[in-house]
Design a protein around this motif. Sequence first.
Motif, PDB file in Angstrom:
ATOM      1  N   PRO A 302       0.836  -1.202   0.000  1.00  0.00           N
ATOM      2  CA  PRO A 302       0.000   0.000   0.000  1.00  0.00           C
ATOM      3  C   PRO A 302       0.873   1.255   0.000  1.00  0.00           C
ATOM      4  N   SER A 303       0.300   2.362  -0.417  1.00  0.00           N
ATOM      5  CA  SER A 303       1.071   3.601  -0.492  1.00  0.00           C
ATOM      6  C   SER A 303       0.227   4.787  -0.048  1.00  0.00           C
ATOM      7  N   VAL A 304       0.922   5.877   0.239  1.00  0.00           N
ATOM      8  CA  VAL A 304       0.255   7.133   0.584  1.00  0.00           C
ATOM      9  C   VAL A 304       0.780   8.222  -0.339  1.00  0.00           C
ATOM     10  N   GLN A 305      -0.026   9.223  -0.574  1.00  0.00           N
ATOM     11  CA  GLN A 305       0.416  10.364  -1.365  1.00  0.00           C
ATOM     12  C   GLN A 305       1.132  11.350  -0.459  1.00  0.00           C
ATOM     13  N   ALA A 306       2.315  11.809  -0.891  1.00  0.00           N
ATOM     14  CA  ALA A 306       3.122  12.701  -0.065  1.00  0.00           C
ATOM     15  C   ALA A 306       3.522  13.926  -0.874  1.00  0.00           C
ATOM     16  N   ALA A 307       3.056  15.095  -0.442  1.00  0.00           N
ATOM     17  CA  ALA A 307       3.507  16.364  -1.029  1.00  0.00           C
ATOM     18  C   ALA A 307       4.724  16.812  -0.218  1.00  0.00           C
ATOM     19  N   ILE A 308       5.910  16.578  -0.758  1.00  0.00           N
ATOM     20  CA  ILE A 308       7.149  16.793  -0.012  1.00  0.00           C
ATOM     21  C   ILE A 308       7.354  18.280   0.257  1.00  0.00           C
ATOM     22  N   GLU A 309       7.484  18.636   1.527  1.00  0.00           N
ATOM     23  CA  GLU A 309       7.624  20.035   1.924  1.00  0.00           C
ATOM     24  C   GLU A 309       9.084  20.418   2.166  1.00  0.00           C
ATOM     25  N   VAL A 310       9.812  19.562   2.883  1.00  0.00           N
ATOM     26  CA  VAL A 310      11.211  19.834   3.217  1.00  0.00           C
ATOM     27  C   VAL A 310      12.011  18.560   3.020  1.00  0.00           C
ATOM     28  N   VAL A 311      13.213  18.695   2.464  1.00  0.00           N
ATOM     29  CA  VAL A 311      14.121  17.562   2.289  1.00  0.00           C
ATOM     30  C   VAL A 311      15.409  17.853   3.054  1.00  0.00           C
ATOM     31  N   GLU A 312      15.831  16.900   3.896  1.00  0.00           N
ATOM     32  CA  GLU A 312      17.044  17.063   4.694  1.00  0.00           C
ATOM     33  C   GLU A 312      18.027  15.938   4.356  1.00  0.00           C
ATOM     34  N   PRO A 313      19.005  16.191   3.487  1.00  0.00           N
ATOM     35  CA  PRO A 313      20.000  15.159   3.185  1.00  0.00           C
ATOM     36  C   PRO A 313      20.927  14.935   4.385  1.00  0.00           C
ATOM     37  N   THR A 314      21.171  13.697   4.745  1.00  0.00           N
ATOM     38  CA  THR A 314      22.068  13.392   5.861  1.00  0.00           C
ATOM     39  C   THR A 314      23.309  12.641   5.410  1.00  0.00           C
ATOM     40  N   GLY A 315      23.421  12.352   4.131  1.00  0.00           N
ATOM     41  CA  GLY A 315      24.528  11.567   3.604  1.00  0.00           C
ATOM     42  C   GLY A 315      24.055  10.188   3.208  1.00  0.00           C
ATOM     43  N   PRO A 316      23.948   9.264   4.169  1.00  0.00           N
ATOM     44  CA  PRO A 316      23.504   7.910   3.825  1.00  0.00           C
ATOM     45  C   PRO A 316      22.027   7.821   3.473  1.00  0.00           C
ATOM     46  N   ASP A 317      21.232   8.813   3.890  1.00  0.00           N
ATOM     47  CA  ASP A 317      19.811   8.805   3.557  1.00  0.00           C
ATOM     48  C   ASP A 317      19.290  10.234   3.497  1.00  0.00           C
ATOM     49  N   THR A 318      17.999  10.366   3.192  1.00  0.00           N
ATOM     50  CA  THR A 318      17.350  11.672   3.103  1.00  0.00           C
ATOM     51  C   THR A 318      16.090  11.660   3.951  1.00  0.00           C
ATOM     52  N   LEU A 319      15.913  12.687   4.773  1.00  0.00           N
ATOM     53  CA  LEU A 319      14.691  12.840   5.552  1.00  0.00           C
ATOM     54  C   LEU A 319      13.740  13.751   4.787  1.00  0.00           C
ATOM     55  N   ALA A 320      12.553  13.226   4.496  1.00  0.00           N
ATOM     56  CA  ALA A 320      11.560  13.985   3.731  1.00  0.00           C
ATOM     57  C   ALA A 320      10.348  14.270   4.616  1.00  0.00           C
ATOM     58  N   ASN A 321       9.970  15.549   4.699  1.00  0.00           N
ATOM     59  CA  ASN A 321       8.836  15.968   5.530  1.00  0.00           C
ATOM     60  C   ASN A 321       7.611  16.209   4.659  1.00  0.00           C
ATOM     61  N   PHE A 322       6.479  15.697   5.128  1.00  0.00           N
ATOM     62  CA  PHE A 322       5.205  15.951   4.452  1.00  0.00           C
ATOM     63  C   PHE A 322       4.089  15.859   5.479  1.00  0.00           C
ATOM     64  N   THR A 323       2.870  16.161   5.078  1.00  0.00           N
ATOM     65  CA  THR A 323       1.730  16.157   6.002  1.00  0.00           C
ATOM     66  C   THR A 323       0.800  14.996   5.672  1.00  0.00           C
ATOM     67  N   LEU A 324       0.386  14.290   6.714  1.00  0.00           N
ATOM     68  CA  LEU A 324      -0.532  13.166   6.555  1.00  0.00           C
ATOM     69  C   LEU A 324      -1.361  13.049   7.832  1.00  0.00           C
ATOM     70  N   GLY A 325      -2.664  12.880   7.688  1.00  0.00           N
ATOM     71  CA  GLY A 325      -3.522  12.789   8.866  1.00  0.00           C
ATOM     72  C   GLY A 325      -3.536  14.048   9.696  1.00  0.00           C
ATOM     73  N   GLY A 326      -3.170  15.171   9.094  1.00  0.00           N
ATOM     74  CA  GLY A 326      -3.190  16.446   9.805  1.00  0.00           C
ATOM     75  C   GLY A 326      -1.957  16.724  10.637  1.00  0.00           C
ATOM     76  N   VAL A 327      -0.916  15.862  10.561  1.00  0.00           N
ATOM     77  CA  VAL A 327       0.303  16.071  11.332  1.00  0.00           C
ATOM     78  C   VAL A 327       1.512  15.990  10.402  1.00  0.00           C
TER      79      VAL A 327
END
Length: 365
Positions: A302-327
């Motif tokens: 299963p999947s969710v739709q994510a409108a990516i707001e902020v991307v934080e590269p850390t080197g080995p991975d990337t932290l992506a921020n989006f809104t889901l369920g109001g949070v």
Amino acid sequence: MATLEIDRVRKAYGSMEVLKEVSISIGSGDFLVLLGPSGCGKSTLLNMIAGLEDISGGEIRIDGDTVNDLSPKDRDIAMVFQSYALYPTMTVRQNIEFGMKIRGVPPAERKRATQEAAELLQMAHLLDRKPSQLSGGQRQRVAMGRALVRHPKLFLFDEPLSNLDAKLRVDMRTEIKRLHQRLGTTIVYVTHDQIEAMTLATRVAVMKDGIVQHLDEPQAVYDRPANVYVARFVGSPAMNIIPGRLEEGLSGPVLVLDQPDGGRSRIAGVAISEAARQTYAGQPVLVGIRPEGFSVEVSNQPSVQAAIEVVEPTGPDTLANFTLGGVEVIARLAPQTVRAGEVVQLGVETAKVVLFDPKTELRID
């Protein structure tokens, strides 16, 4: 090595109860980490095990023997403090030997024990230096060596790495882990750092307000936290806690999460008991998903739709921020797979989804 049993232990200062019937049991050779924020009672509990604080109720047993009324020197424990507590005018050798000298251990035995501890901790070349000539990590090694030569039943560590910089903390974590693996000693270790807890412990007790919230192996605490507090405290970034609803689908229960655009994402295939399914069908639930529970791979899950707001590269991975369920939600993704402003579908690994009751905040099984 020794077993440790903490049986319904209480601590009160007048009307203020600091520890509320804490019960923990560990086996010989276990590494127990007491984990929690400042003021949760973890250091107070450690001091009670050491005999530095009186017990208001309950029992503490070491190797089956009740030690409530024993003085610290009669409990056969050794303690390593946050502040090192070294004698500045003594050499490393003299600091390590001092306790043995006070106890009347013969000089030849003191020399042998000191040399063994120094070699184990890779500090034999430091024995003739004074504490002022040592780095923070080296001073902590000396404090550990002083505890090691006693060969106690129980080692107690009170936030021993909190005064060190980030790199030294990593190095000393490795040293303590190696020491435990070599000696198989029973250790109780206090920290507020959940990375230390996850990397060092065989058992973790997460504490809050004088109560043990969850006691288990580190991976179990991480994967299946007992409540929302533990879910948010253990893990960096913390587990996402997303308001949702449990509904009945054609082939089983389905989680429904609100999208910012007014749409809904539906996640099928989440494991839940039949009893919980009947109780929570059609009801609000809290959906716990670790950041690594999301992925850009959406095939066969299963999947969710994510409108990516902020991307934080850390080197080995990337932290992506989006809104889901109001949070706000954080996904840990492979590097350079998403960009800010994109709308993407993110797969959800349903095996890593944990549900919580929105009223009690306890995990739903």
